[in-house]
Design an enzyme around this catalytic site. Structure first.
Site, short mmCIF file in Angstrom:
data_model
loop_
_atom_site.label_atom_id
_atom_site.label_comp_id
_atom_site.label_asym_id
_atom_site.label_seq_id
_atom_site.Cartn_x
_atom_site.Cartn_y
_atom_site.Cartn_z
N GLY A 1 17.29 -12.45 -15.55
CA GLY A 1 17.72 -12.17 -14.18
C GLY A 1 19.13 -11.66 -14.05
N CYS B 1 -11.20 -5.59 1.87
CA CYS B 1 -11.08 -4.16 1.54
C CYS B 1 -12.39 -3.45 1.90
CB CYS B 1 -10.81 -4.02 0.04
SG CYS B 1 -11.01 -2.33 -0.58
N CYS C 1 -14.20 -2.27 -1.71
CA CYS C 1 -14.68 -3.22 -2.71
C CYS C 1 -14.89 -4.62 -2.15
CB CYS C 1 -13.74 -3.27 -3.91
SG CYS C 1 -12.21 -4.15 -3.59
N CYS D 1 -7.70 -1.59 -0.74
CA CYS D 1 -6.83 -2.13 -1.79
C CYS D 1 -5.75 -1.11 -2.12
CB CYS D 1 -7.61 -2.37 -3.08
SG CYS D 1 -8.76 -3.72 -2.99
N CYS E 1 -9.55 -1.81 -7.47
CA CYS E 1 -10.58 -1.49 -6.49
C CYS E 1 -11.74 -0.74 -7.16
CB CYS E 1 -9.97 -0.64 -5.39
SG CYS E 1 -10.96 -0.57 -3.89
#
Lengths: 259, 299
Positions: free
Chosen positions: B46, B255, B258, B280, B286
Protein backbone atom coordinates in the site's frame (compact mmCIF):
# COMPACT_ATOMS: atom_id res chain seq x y z
CA UNK A 1 1.32 25.68 41.59
CA UNK A 2 3.38 24.23 38.76
CA UNK A 3 3.51 26.14 35.49
CA UNK A 4 1.91 24.53 32.43
CA UNK A 5 4.47 25.89 30.01
CA UNK A 6 8.00 27.18 30.52
CA UNK A 7 9.77 29.13 27.83
CA UNK A 8 13.39 29.98 28.48
CA UNK A 9 15.82 31.96 26.38
CA UNK A 10 14.02 31.34 23.11
CA UNK A 11 15.82 32.97 20.17
CA UNK A 12 15.09 33.06 16.47
CA UNK A 13 16.83 35.09 13.78
CA UNK A 14 16.03 35.54 10.13
CA UNK A 15 19.48 36.28 8.75
CA UNK A 16 20.56 39.51 10.40
CA UNK A 17 17.08 40.24 11.74
CA UNK A 18 16.56 39.18 15.32
CA UNK A 19 12.89 38.20 15.48
CA UNK A 20 12.98 36.80 19.02
CA UNK A 21 15.82 37.56 21.38
CA UNK A 22 16.22 35.37 24.49
CA UNK A 23 12.59 35.33 25.53
CA UNK A 24 11.59 33.67 28.79
CA UNK A 25 8.27 33.34 30.58
CA UNK A 26 6.06 30.85 32.39
CA UNK A 27 2.40 30.16 31.86
CA UNK A 28 0.21 28.72 34.61
CA UNK A 29 -2.98 26.66 34.26
CA UNK A 30 -6.03 28.82 33.71
CA UNK A 31 -3.96 31.85 32.87
CA UNK A 32 -4.22 34.12 29.86
CA UNK A 33 -0.93 35.61 28.82
CA UNK A 34 -1.14 38.54 26.46
CA UNK A 35 1.71 39.38 24.13
CA UNK A 36 1.53 42.86 22.69
CA UNK A 37 3.77 44.78 20.35
CA UNK A 38 3.75 46.52 17.01
CA UNK A 39 3.90 44.77 13.65
CA UNK A 40 7.24 43.08 13.11
CA UNK A 41 8.11 42.92 16.80
CA UNK A 42 8.34 39.12 16.69
CA UNK A 43 5.04 38.20 18.31
CA UNK A 44 3.87 35.75 15.67
CA UNK A 45 7.35 34.28 15.26
CA UNK A 46 7.41 33.61 18.99
CA UNK A 47 4.08 31.85 18.83
CA UNK A 48 5.09 29.69 15.87
CA UNK A 49 8.43 28.85 17.49
CA UNK A 50 6.71 27.70 20.68
CA UNK A 51 4.54 25.35 18.66
CA UNK A 52 7.64 24.30 16.68
CA UNK A 53 6.01 25.27 13.44
CA UNK A 54 9.23 27.09 12.66
CA UNK A 55 12.52 25.88 14.13
CA UNK A 56 13.96 28.09 16.90
CA UNK A 57 17.70 28.79 16.96
CA UNK A 58 18.16 28.22 20.65
CA UNK A 59 16.24 28.04 23.90
CA UNK A 60 13.91 25.60 25.53
CA UNK A 61 10.17 25.11 25.74
CA UNK A 62 8.93 22.75 28.44
CA UNK A 63 5.33 21.60 28.66
CA UNK A 64 3.93 19.94 31.77
CA UNK A 65 1.14 17.82 30.37
CA UNK A 66 -1.70 17.35 32.85
CA UNK A 67 -2.85 14.30 30.89
CA UNK A 68 0.59 12.74 31.08
CA UNK A 69 0.38 10.33 34.01
CA UNK A 70 4.06 10.29 34.90
CA UNK A 71 4.19 14.06 35.31
CA UNK A 72 7.39 14.14 33.26
CA UNK A 73 7.79 17.51 31.55
CA UNK A 74 7.93 17.39 27.75
CA UNK A 75 10.76 19.20 26.00
CA UNK A 76 8.91 20.48 22.93
CA UNK A 77 12.06 20.90 20.84
CA UNK A 78 13.32 17.36 21.42
CA UNK A 79 10.15 15.26 21.16
CA UNK A 80 9.58 13.45 17.89
CA UNK A 81 7.53 14.95 15.10
CA UNK A 82 4.77 12.41 15.63
CA UNK A 83 4.60 13.21 19.36
CA UNK A 84 4.49 16.90 18.58
CA UNK A 85 1.67 16.51 16.11
CA UNK A 86 -0.23 14.34 18.54
CA UNK A 87 0.20 17.00 21.19
CA UNK A 88 -1.02 19.68 18.81
CA UNK A 89 -4.11 17.59 18.09
CA UNK A 90 -4.96 16.57 21.63
CA UNK A 91 -3.73 19.11 24.12
CA UNK A 92 -2.83 22.23 22.18
CA UNK A 93 -4.85 24.35 19.85
CA UNK A 94 -3.89 27.08 17.39
CA UNK A 95 -6.35 29.85 16.54
CA UNK A 96 -5.28 31.88 13.54
CA UNK A 97 -5.94 35.47 12.62
CA UNK A 98 -7.67 34.55 9.39
CA UNK A 99 -10.30 31.90 9.96
CA UNK A 100 -9.65 30.73 6.40
CA UNK A 101 -6.20 29.53 7.42
CA UNK A 102 -7.55 27.51 10.31
CA UNK A 103 -10.66 26.09 8.68
CA UNK A 104 -11.27 23.75 5.79
CA UNK A 105 -13.36 25.94 3.55
CA UNK A 106 -14.48 23.12 1.27
CA UNK A 107 -16.21 21.04 3.92
CA UNK A 108 -19.23 21.84 6.10
CA UNK A 109 -19.09 23.47 9.53
CA UNK A 110 -19.97 20.17 11.18
CA UNK A 111 -17.09 18.38 9.46
CA UNK A 112 -14.73 21.18 10.44
CA UNK A 113 -15.51 20.59 14.09
CA UNK A 114 -15.63 16.82 13.64
CA UNK A 115 -12.23 16.61 11.98
CA UNK A 116 -10.25 16.89 15.19
CA UNK A 117 -12.44 14.20 16.71
CA UNK A 118 -11.86 11.93 13.72
CA UNK A 119 -8.14 12.71 13.97
CA UNK A 120 -8.14 11.41 17.51
CA UNK A 121 -9.85 8.18 16.51
CA UNK A 122 -13.60 8.79 16.78
CA UNK A 123 -15.38 6.58 14.26
CA UNK A 124 -19.05 6.96 15.14
CA UNK A 125 -20.88 9.36 12.83
CA UNK A 126 -23.80 9.98 15.21
CA UNK A 127 -21.57 10.79 18.17
CA UNK A 128 -19.35 13.09 16.12
CA UNK A 129 -22.44 14.98 14.98
CA UNK A 130 -23.86 15.31 18.47
CA UNK A 131 -20.55 16.64 19.72
CA UNK A 132 -20.26 19.08 16.80
CA UNK A 133 -23.77 20.34 17.49
CA UNK A 134 -22.97 20.87 21.15
CA UNK A 135 -19.94 22.95 20.25
CA UNK A 136 -21.86 25.03 17.73
CA UNK A 137 -24.24 25.93 20.56
CA UNK A 138 -21.29 26.74 22.81
CA UNK A 139 -19.94 29.27 20.32
CA UNK A 140 -23.41 30.64 19.57
CA UNK A 141 -23.74 29.52 15.96
CA UNK A 142 -27.30 28.42 15.11
CA UNK A 143 -27.25 24.63 14.79
CA UNK A 144 -29.26 24.76 11.56
CA UNK A 145 -26.10 26.16 9.90
CA UNK A 146 -24.21 22.98 10.75
CA UNK A 147 -24.35 21.59 7.22
CA UNK A 148 -23.40 24.85 5.51
CA UNK A 149 -19.96 25.64 4.17
CA UNK A 150 -17.87 28.07 6.26
CA UNK A 151 -17.63 30.30 3.18
CA UNK A 152 -21.29 31.23 3.68
CA UNK A 153 -20.59 32.40 7.24
CA UNK A 154 -19.82 35.96 8.30
CA UNK A 155 -16.31 36.80 9.49
CA UNK A 156 -17.28 36.68 13.15
CA UNK A 157 -19.04 33.33 12.72
CA UNK A 158 -16.03 31.88 10.94
CA UNK A 159 -13.81 32.94 13.81
CA UNK A 160 -16.19 31.37 16.33
CA UNK A 161 -16.32 28.22 14.23
CA UNK A 162 -12.54 28.10 14.29
CA UNK A 163 -12.69 28.39 18.06
CA UNK A 164 -15.15 25.48 18.26
CA UNK A 165 -12.95 23.39 15.97
CA UNK A 166 -9.97 23.94 18.24
CA UNK A 167 -11.81 23.48 21.52
CA UNK A 168 -13.73 20.30 20.62
CA UNK A 169 -10.93 18.02 21.81
CA UNK A 170 -10.70 20.03 25.04
CA UNK A 171 -7.13 21.24 24.76
CA UNK A 172 -5.23 22.56 27.77
CA UNK A 173 -3.28 25.24 25.97
CA UNK A 174 -4.53 27.46 23.17
CA UNK A 175 -2.26 29.70 21.14
CA UNK A 176 -4.11 32.59 19.54
CA UNK A 177 -2.62 34.79 16.86
CA UNK A 178 -4.69 37.98 16.71
CA UNK A 179 -8.03 36.18 16.87
CA UNK A 180 -10.02 39.41 16.74
CA UNK A 181 -8.05 41.12 13.96
CA UNK A 182 -10.13 42.23 11.02
CA UNK A 183 -13.47 42.00 12.83
CA UNK A 184 -15.67 45.00 13.47
CA UNK A 185 -15.97 46.30 17.02
CA UNK A 186 -19.33 44.85 18.00
CA UNK A 187 -18.43 41.41 16.63
CA UNK A 188 -15.09 41.65 18.43
CA UNK A 189 -16.86 42.40 21.69
CA UNK A 190 -19.06 39.31 21.36
CA UNK A 191 -16.12 37.11 20.49
CA UNK A 192 -14.11 38.41 23.43
CA UNK A 193 -17.03 37.85 25.75
CA UNK A 194 -17.38 34.30 24.49
CA UNK A 195 -13.68 33.62 24.80
CA UNK A 196 -13.64 34.90 28.38
CA UNK A 197 -16.50 32.59 29.30
CA UNK A 198 -14.98 29.54 27.63
CA UNK A 199 -11.57 30.10 29.13
CA UNK A 200 -13.11 30.29 32.58
CA UNK A 201 -15.43 27.29 32.23
CA UNK A 202 -12.82 25.03 30.58
CA UNK A 203 -9.90 26.24 32.69
CA UNK A 204 -7.87 26.90 29.55
CA UNK A 205 -4.44 28.44 29.42
CA UNK A 206 -4.04 30.87 26.57
CA UNK A 207 -1.21 32.73 24.93
CA UNK A 208 -2.86 35.60 23.14
CA UNK A 209 -0.92 37.59 20.59
CA UNK A 210 -2.44 40.89 19.57
CA UNK A 211 -1.70 44.52 18.90
CA UNK A 212 -4.99 45.65 20.36
CA UNK A 213 -4.69 47.02 23.89
CA UNK A 214 -8.45 46.81 24.41
CA UNK A 215 -8.38 43.04 23.87
CA UNK A 216 -5.49 42.69 26.28
CA UNK A 217 -7.14 44.77 28.98
CA UNK A 218 -10.29 42.69 28.73
CA UNK A 219 -8.79 39.21 28.61
CA UNK A 220 -5.19 38.92 29.72
CA UNK A 221 -4.06 38.25 33.26
CA UNK A 222 -0.41 38.86 32.54
CA UNK A 223 1.17 40.89 29.81
CA UNK A 224 4.38 40.72 27.82
CA UNK A 225 5.37 43.78 25.80
CA UNK A 226 7.61 43.06 22.84
CA UNK A 227 9.65 45.51 20.81
CA UNK A 228 12.17 44.57 18.10
CA UNK A 229 12.28 40.94 19.19
CA UNK A 230 12.85 41.67 22.85
CA UNK A 231 10.55 41.56 25.85
CA UNK A 232 10.83 45.10 27.16
CA UNK A 233 8.36 44.80 29.98
CA UNK A 234 6.23 42.16 31.65
CA UNK A 235 3.91 41.84 34.62
CA UNK A 236 0.26 41.92 35.63
CA UNK A 237 -1.86 43.44 32.88
CA UNK A 238 -3.32 46.29 34.92
CA UNK A 239 0.04 47.09 36.40
CA UNK A 240 1.77 47.32 33.04
CA UNK A 241 -1.04 49.24 31.37
CA UNK A 242 -1.60 51.72 34.21
CA UNK A 243 2.04 52.24 35.12
CA UNK A 244 4.19 51.56 32.06
CA UNK A 245 7.90 51.83 32.73
CA UNK A 246 9.55 51.31 29.38
CA UNK A 247 9.42 54.17 26.93
CA UNK A 248 8.02 51.95 24.17
CA UNK A 249 5.15 50.78 26.39
CA UNK A 250 4.45 54.35 27.38
CA UNK A 251 4.22 55.50 23.80
CA UNK A 252 2.13 52.45 22.87
CA UNK A 253 -0.40 53.18 25.58
CA UNK A 254 -0.54 56.90 24.98
CA UNK A 255 -1.12 56.21 21.29
CA UNK A 256 -4.33 54.30 22.01
CA UNK A 257 -7.54 56.19 21.38
CA UNK A 258 -9.83 56.31 24.36
CA UNK A 259 -13.45 56.82 23.36
CA UNK B 1 7.85 -14.13 -15.73
CA UNK B 2 11.17 -14.20 -17.41
CA UNK B 3 11.94 -11.47 -19.87
CA UNK B 4 14.05 -12.91 -22.65
CA UNK B 5 15.39 -11.36 -25.77
CA UNK B 6 13.06 -11.73 -28.75
CA UNK B 7 15.25 -14.20 -30.62
CA UNK B 8 15.35 -16.52 -27.63
CA UNK B 9 11.58 -16.67 -27.10
CA UNK B 10 9.40 -19.34 -28.57
CA UNK B 11 9.76 -19.62 -32.36
CA UNK B 12 6.17 -18.64 -32.84
CA UNK B 13 6.61 -15.50 -30.80
CA UNK B 14 9.80 -14.49 -32.53
CA UNK B 15 8.00 -14.16 -35.83
CA UNK B 16 5.36 -11.79 -34.58
CA UNK B 17 7.67 -9.47 -32.66
CA UNK B 18 8.00 -6.05 -34.21
CA UNK B 19 11.56 -5.60 -35.54
CA UNK B 20 13.59 -2.79 -33.98
CA UNK B 21 11.97 -3.04 -30.57
CA UNK B 22 13.12 -4.75 -27.42
CA UNK B 23 10.89 -7.41 -25.90
CA UNK B 24 7.89 -5.60 -24.28
CA UNK B 25 8.88 -2.24 -25.81
CA UNK B 26 10.89 -0.89 -22.82
CA UNK B 27 14.66 -1.44 -22.69
CA UNK B 28 16.03 -3.96 -20.20
CA UNK B 29 17.49 -1.32 -17.83
CA UNK B 30 14.17 0.47 -17.52
CA UNK B 31 12.30 -2.76 -16.91
CA UNK B 32 14.84 -3.71 -14.27
CA UNK B 33 14.49 -0.37 -12.48
CA UNK B 34 10.71 -0.66 -12.49
CA UNK B 35 10.93 -4.21 -11.16
CA UNK B 36 13.17 -2.97 -8.36
CA UNK B 37 10.54 -0.37 -7.43
CA UNK B 38 7.88 -3.07 -7.63
CA UNK B 39 9.83 -5.23 -5.19
CA UNK B 40 9.87 -2.33 -2.75
CA UNK B 41 6.17 -1.80 -3.29
CA UNK B 42 5.42 -5.45 -2.56
CA UNK B 43 7.57 -5.29 0.56
CA UNK B 44 5.57 -2.36 1.95
CA UNK B 45 1.96 -3.11 0.99
CA UNK B 46 0.00 0.00 0.00
CA UNK B 47 2.97 2.36 0.22
CA UNK B 48 3.63 4.54 -2.83
CA UNK B 49 7.06 4.08 -4.39
CA UNK B 50 8.41 6.65 -6.86
CA UNK B 51 9.66 5.27 -10.15
CA UNK B 52 11.20 6.68 -13.31
CA UNK B 53 8.14 6.74 -15.51
CA UNK B 54 9.02 6.74 -19.21
CA UNK B 55 7.38 8.35 -22.18
CA UNK B 56 5.14 5.78 -23.77
CA UNK B 57 3.73 5.78 -27.31
CA UNK B 58 0.40 7.03 -25.95
CA UNK B 59 -0.74 9.98 -23.89
CA UNK B 60 -0.95 10.08 -20.12
CA UNK B 61 -4.33 9.06 -18.86
CA UNK B 62 -4.54 6.09 -21.23
CA UNK B 63 -2.85 3.68 -18.91
CA UNK B 64 0.85 4.48 -19.28
CA UNK B 65 1.51 3.45 -15.68
CA UNK B 66 -0.22 0.12 -16.08
CA UNK B 67 1.52 -0.56 -19.39
CA UNK B 68 4.97 0.07 -17.92
CA UNK B 69 4.23 -2.28 -15.04
CA UNK B 70 2.92 -4.94 -17.43
CA UNK B 71 5.93 -4.50 -19.72
CA UNK B 72 8.29 -4.94 -16.77
CA UNK B 73 6.76 -8.11 -15.37
CA UNK B 74 5.56 -9.89 -18.49
CA UNK B 75 7.49 -12.85 -19.90
CA UNK B 76 7.33 -14.75 -23.15
CA UNK B 77 5.25 -17.56 -21.63
CA UNK B 78 2.64 -15.25 -20.09
CA UNK B 79 -0.92 -14.86 -21.28
CA UNK B 80 -2.29 -11.32 -21.18
CA UNK B 81 -5.84 -10.11 -20.69
CA UNK B 82 -6.70 -6.41 -20.83
CA UNK B 83 -9.99 -4.99 -19.61
CA UNK B 84 -11.43 -1.52 -19.74
CA UNK B 85 -14.68 -0.84 -17.87
CA UNK B 86 -14.93 -4.60 -17.45
CA UNK B 87 -15.01 -5.19 -21.21
CA UNK B 88 -12.37 -6.85 -23.37
CA UNK B 89 -13.59 -5.28 -26.60
CA UNK B 90 -13.38 -1.53 -25.93
CA UNK B 91 -10.88 0.69 -27.75
CA UNK B 92 -8.37 0.97 -24.94
CA UNK B 93 -8.41 -2.73 -24.09
CA UNK B 94 -8.11 -3.84 -27.72
CA UNK B 95 -5.24 -1.47 -28.44
CA UNK B 96 -3.20 -2.28 -25.33
CA UNK B 97 -3.65 -5.99 -26.04
CA UNK B 98 -2.60 -5.50 -29.65
CA UNK B 99 0.40 -3.42 -28.52
CA UNK B 100 1.73 -6.21 -26.30
CA UNK B 101 1.03 -8.83 -28.92
CA UNK B 102 3.12 -6.78 -31.33
CA UNK B 103 6.10 -6.05 -29.06
CA UNK B 104 6.13 -9.32 -27.08
CA UNK B 105 4.59 -11.85 -29.40
CA UNK B 106 2.82 -13.31 -26.38
CA UNK B 107 -0.51 -15.07 -26.17
CA UNK B 108 -3.49 -12.88 -25.34
CA UNK B 109 -6.88 -13.94 -24.10
CA UNK B 110 -10.25 -12.63 -23.06
CA UNK B 111 -10.79 -15.34 -20.49
CA UNK B 112 -10.00 -14.51 -16.88
CA UNK B 113 -9.12 -18.08 -16.00
CA UNK B 114 -6.62 -18.37 -18.90
CA UNK B 115 -4.72 -15.19 -18.18
CA UNK B 116 -1.58 -14.95 -16.06
CA UNK B 117 -1.31 -11.15 -16.28
CA UNK B 118 -4.47 -9.01 -16.31
CA UNK B 119 -4.16 -5.31 -16.94
CA UNK B 120 -7.26 -3.40 -15.92
CA UNK B 121 -8.90 -0.09 -15.63
CA UNK B 122 -12.11 0.36 -13.58
CA UNK B 123 -12.86 -3.27 -12.75
CA UNK B 124 -11.70 -6.43 -11.02
CA UNK B 125 -12.97 -9.52 -12.89
CA UNK B 126 -16.05 -11.21 -11.45
CA UNK B 127 -14.44 -14.62 -11.83
CA UNK B 128 -12.39 -15.22 -8.67
CA UNK B 129 -8.66 -14.82 -9.21
CA UNK B 130 -6.22 -17.59 -8.35
CA UNK B 131 -2.66 -17.87 -7.11
CA UNK B 132 -0.04 -17.05 -9.70
CA UNK B 133 -2.12 -14.44 -11.47
CA UNK B 134 -0.99 -10.82 -11.53
CA UNK B 135 -3.42 -7.91 -11.64
CA UNK B 136 -2.07 -4.64 -13.05
CA UNK B 137 -4.15 -1.54 -12.33
CA UNK B 138 -3.91 1.73 -14.26
CA UNK B 139 -4.03 4.51 -11.68
CA UNK B 140 -4.79 8.16 -12.48
CA UNK B 141 -4.10 9.74 -9.05
CA UNK B 142 -2.29 7.53 -6.54
CA UNK B 143 -2.52 9.80 -3.48
CA UNK B 144 -5.70 9.18 -1.43
CA UNK B 145 -5.16 12.30 0.69
CA UNK B 146 -4.72 14.62 -2.28
CA UNK B 147 -8.28 15.95 -2.18
CA UNK B 148 -7.78 17.35 1.31
CA UNK B 149 -4.06 18.16 1.26
CA UNK B 150 -2.46 19.59 -1.89
CA UNK B 151 1.10 19.45 -0.53
CA UNK B 152 3.09 16.30 -1.31
CA UNK B 153 5.44 16.93 1.64
CA UNK B 154 2.48 17.08 3.98
CA UNK B 155 0.74 13.98 2.60
CA UNK B 156 3.94 11.96 2.93
CA UNK B 157 4.20 13.07 6.54
CA UNK B 158 0.59 12.07 7.08
CA UNK B 159 1.31 8.63 5.65
CA UNK B 160 4.44 8.12 7.69
CA UNK B 161 2.62 9.06 10.90
CA UNK B 162 -0.61 7.23 9.93
CA UNK B 163 -2.61 10.43 10.27
CA UNK B 164 -5.68 9.40 8.37
CA UNK B 165 -8.44 11.19 10.28
CA UNK B 166 -8.89 13.69 7.47
CA UNK B 167 -10.01 10.91 5.13
CA UNK B 168 -13.02 10.26 7.33
CA UNK B 169 -14.01 13.89 6.82
CA UNK B 170 -14.77 12.96 3.21
CA UNK B 171 -17.05 10.12 4.31
CA UNK B 172 -18.63 12.40 6.92
CA UNK B 173 -19.42 14.91 4.19
CA UNK B 174 -20.98 12.18 2.05
CA UNK B 175 -23.29 11.06 4.82
CA UNK B 176 -24.19 14.64 5.70
CA UNK B 177 -25.06 15.54 2.12
CA UNK B 178 -26.56 12.35 0.79
CA UNK B 179 -27.54 10.37 3.88
CA UNK B 180 -25.15 7.55 3.00
CA UNK B 181 -21.55 7.14 1.88
CA UNK B 182 -21.91 8.18 -1.76
CA UNK B 183 -18.30 7.62 -2.85
CA UNK B 184 -18.95 5.08 -5.59
CA UNK B 185 -15.48 4.48 -7.01
CA UNK B 186 -11.88 4.89 -5.89
CA UNK B 187 -13.15 4.19 -2.38
CA UNK B 188 -10.24 4.59 0.08
CA UNK B 189 -8.91 1.45 1.77
CA UNK B 190 -6.43 0.57 4.51
CA UNK B 191 -3.89 -1.98 3.37
CA UNK B 192 -2.40 -4.36 5.91
CA UNK B 193 -3.73 -2.06 8.69
CA UNK B 194 -1.01 0.44 7.89
CA UNK B 195 -1.17 2.43 4.66
CA UNK B 196 -4.12 4.19 3.16
CA UNK B 197 -4.45 3.45 -0.52
CA UNK B 198 -6.51 4.51 -3.51
CA UNK B 199 -7.62 1.35 -5.27
CA UNK B 200 -7.72 3.16 -8.67
CA UNK B 201 -11.14 3.99 -10.08
CA UNK B 202 -12.72 0.58 -9.48
CA UNK B 203 -16.30 0.73 -8.16
CA UNK B 204 -16.58 0.17 -4.43
CA UNK B 205 -18.41 -3.02 -5.44
CA UNK B 206 -14.97 -4.46 -6.22
CA UNK B 207 -13.28 -3.38 -2.97
CA UNK B 208 -14.03 -6.64 -1.12
CA UNK B 209 -12.30 -8.54 -3.97
CA UNK B 210 -9.00 -6.85 -3.11
CA UNK B 211 -9.09 -8.24 0.42
CA UNK B 212 -7.08 -11.45 0.90
CA UNK B 213 -6.90 -11.95 -2.86
CA UNK B 214 -4.71 -14.89 -3.90
CA UNK B 215 -3.39 -12.85 -6.86
CA UNK B 216 -0.56 -10.32 -6.79
CA UNK B 217 -1.96 -6.83 -7.37
CA UNK B 218 0.25 -4.09 -8.82
CA UNK B 219 -0.74 -0.46 -9.31
CA UNK B 220 0.99 1.96 -11.68
CA UNK B 221 0.46 5.70 -12.11
CA UNK B 222 2.44 6.91 -15.13
CA UNK B 223 1.92 10.65 -14.95
CA UNK B 224 2.38 10.80 -11.18
CA UNK B 225 5.32 8.38 -11.34
CA UNK B 226 4.20 6.18 -8.47
CA UNK B 227 3.88 2.43 -7.98
CA UNK B 228 2.22 0.49 -5.20
CA UNK B 229 1.18 -3.06 -4.59
CA UNK B 230 -0.99 -5.41 -2.61
CA UNK B 231 0.74 -8.78 -2.24
CA UNK B 232 -1.35 -11.97 -2.21
CA UNK B 233 -3.35 -12.64 0.93
CA UNK B 234 -3.09 -9.12 2.35
CA UNK B 235 -5.92 -7.50 4.27
CA UNK B 236 -7.58 -4.59 2.49
CA UNK B 237 -10.20 -2.83 4.56
CA UNK B 238 -12.58 -0.17 3.24
CA UNK B 239 -13.00 2.85 5.50
CA UNK B 240 -16.32 3.39 7.22
CA UNK B 241 -18.06 4.63 10.36
CA UNK B 242 -19.26 2.36 13.16
CA UNK B 243 -22.85 3.43 12.57
CA UNK B 244 -22.51 3.62 8.76
CA UNK B 245 -20.72 0.40 7.78
CA UNK B 246 -19.21 -0.13 4.35
CA UNK B 247 -21.61 -1.67 1.84
CA UNK B 248 -21.52 -2.48 -1.86
CA UNK B 249 -23.94 -1.47 -4.58
CA UNK B 250 -26.94 -3.66 -5.26
CA UNK B 251 -29.35 -3.83 -8.19
CA UNK B 252 -32.98 -4.79 -8.04
CA UNK B 253 -32.82 -6.56 -11.41
CA UNK B 254 -30.60 -9.30 -12.89
CA UNK B 255 -28.37 -8.95 -15.98
CA UNK B 256 -30.57 -8.98 -19.12
CA UNK B 257 -28.21 -11.33 -20.96
CA UNK B 258 -27.02 -13.86 -18.42
CA UNK B 259 -29.40 -13.33 -15.51
CA UNK B 260 -26.65 -12.85 -12.98
CA UNK B 261 -27.71 -11.19 -9.74
CA UNK B 262 -24.21 -11.12 -8.30
CA UNK B 263 -22.21 -9.11 -10.82
CA UNK B 264 -21.71 -5.39 -11.33
CA UNK B 265 -24.28 -4.09 -13.81
CA UNK B 266 -23.94 -1.29 -16.35
CA UNK B 267 -26.90 0.77 -17.48
CA UNK B 268 -27.09 0.92 -21.28
CA UNK B 269 -29.41 3.34 -23.05
CA UNK B 270 -30.87 1.57 -26.07
CA UNK B 271 -33.03 4.17 -27.82
CA UNK B 272 -34.36 7.71 -27.63
CA UNK B 273 -37.61 6.58 -26.00
CA UNK B 274 -35.91 5.98 -22.66
CA UNK B 275 -35.29 2.29 -23.24
CA UNK B 276 -32.68 0.94 -20.86
CA UNK B 277 -30.81 -2.29 -20.42
CA UNK B 278 -28.94 -3.54 -17.39
CA UNK B 279 -26.07 -5.82 -18.32
CA UNK B 280 -22.92 -7.23 -16.72
CA UNK B 281 -19.94 -4.91 -17.07
CA UNK B 282 -17.59 -7.92 -17.09
CA UNK B 283 -18.06 -9.22 -20.66
CA UNK B 284 -16.02 -12.38 -20.19
CA UNK B 285 -18.09 -13.40 -17.15
CA UNK B 286 -21.34 -12.62 -18.97
CA UNK B 287 -20.36 -14.50 -22.14
CA UNK B 288 -19.33 -17.55 -20.21
CA UNK B 289 -22.61 -17.63 -18.30
CA UNK B 290 -24.55 -17.26 -21.54
CA UNK B 291 -22.59 -20.13 -23.09
CA UNK B 292 -23.42 -22.31 -20.13
CA UNK B 293 -27.09 -21.40 -20.39
CA UNK B 294 -27.51 -22.00 -24.13
CA UNK B 295 -27.28 -25.81 -24.24
CA UNK B 296 -30.19 -25.96 -21.80
CA UNK B 297 -32.30 -23.24 -23.42
CA UNK B 298 -31.83 -23.98 -27.15
CA UNK B 299 -31.39 -27.67 -27.51
Amino acid sequence: MKPLLDVSNLSKTYGAVRACDRISFSLYPGQILGIIGESGSGKSTLLSAIARQIPADSGKVTYHSPKNGTGEPLDIFSISESERRQLMRNEWGFVRQHARDGLRMKVTAGANIGERLMDTGHRHYGNIRTEAKRWLEQVEIPTNRMDDLPGTFSGGMQQRLQLARVLVTQPRLVLMDEPTGGLDVSVQARLLDLMRQLVRSLNLSVILVTHDIGVIRLLAHRLLVMNCGEVVEQGLTDQVLDDPHHSYTQSLISATLVP
Amino acid sequence: MTAKLPNTTTPDAAISVEPGFNFAYLDEQTKRSIRRSLLKAVAIPGHQIPFSSREMPMSYGWGTGGIQVTASVIGADDTLKVIDQGADDTTNAVNIRRFFKKVCGIKTTEETTEATVIQTRHRVPETPLREGQTMVYQVPIPEPLRWIEPSEIETRKMHSLSEYGAMHVKLYEDITRFGHIATAYDYPVMVNDRYMMRPSPIPRFDNPKLNMSPALQLFGAGREKRLYAVPPYTTVKSLDFEDHPFSVEQWDKPCEFCGSTESYLDEVVTDNEGGRLWICSDTDYCNRRQAQMKPVGEK
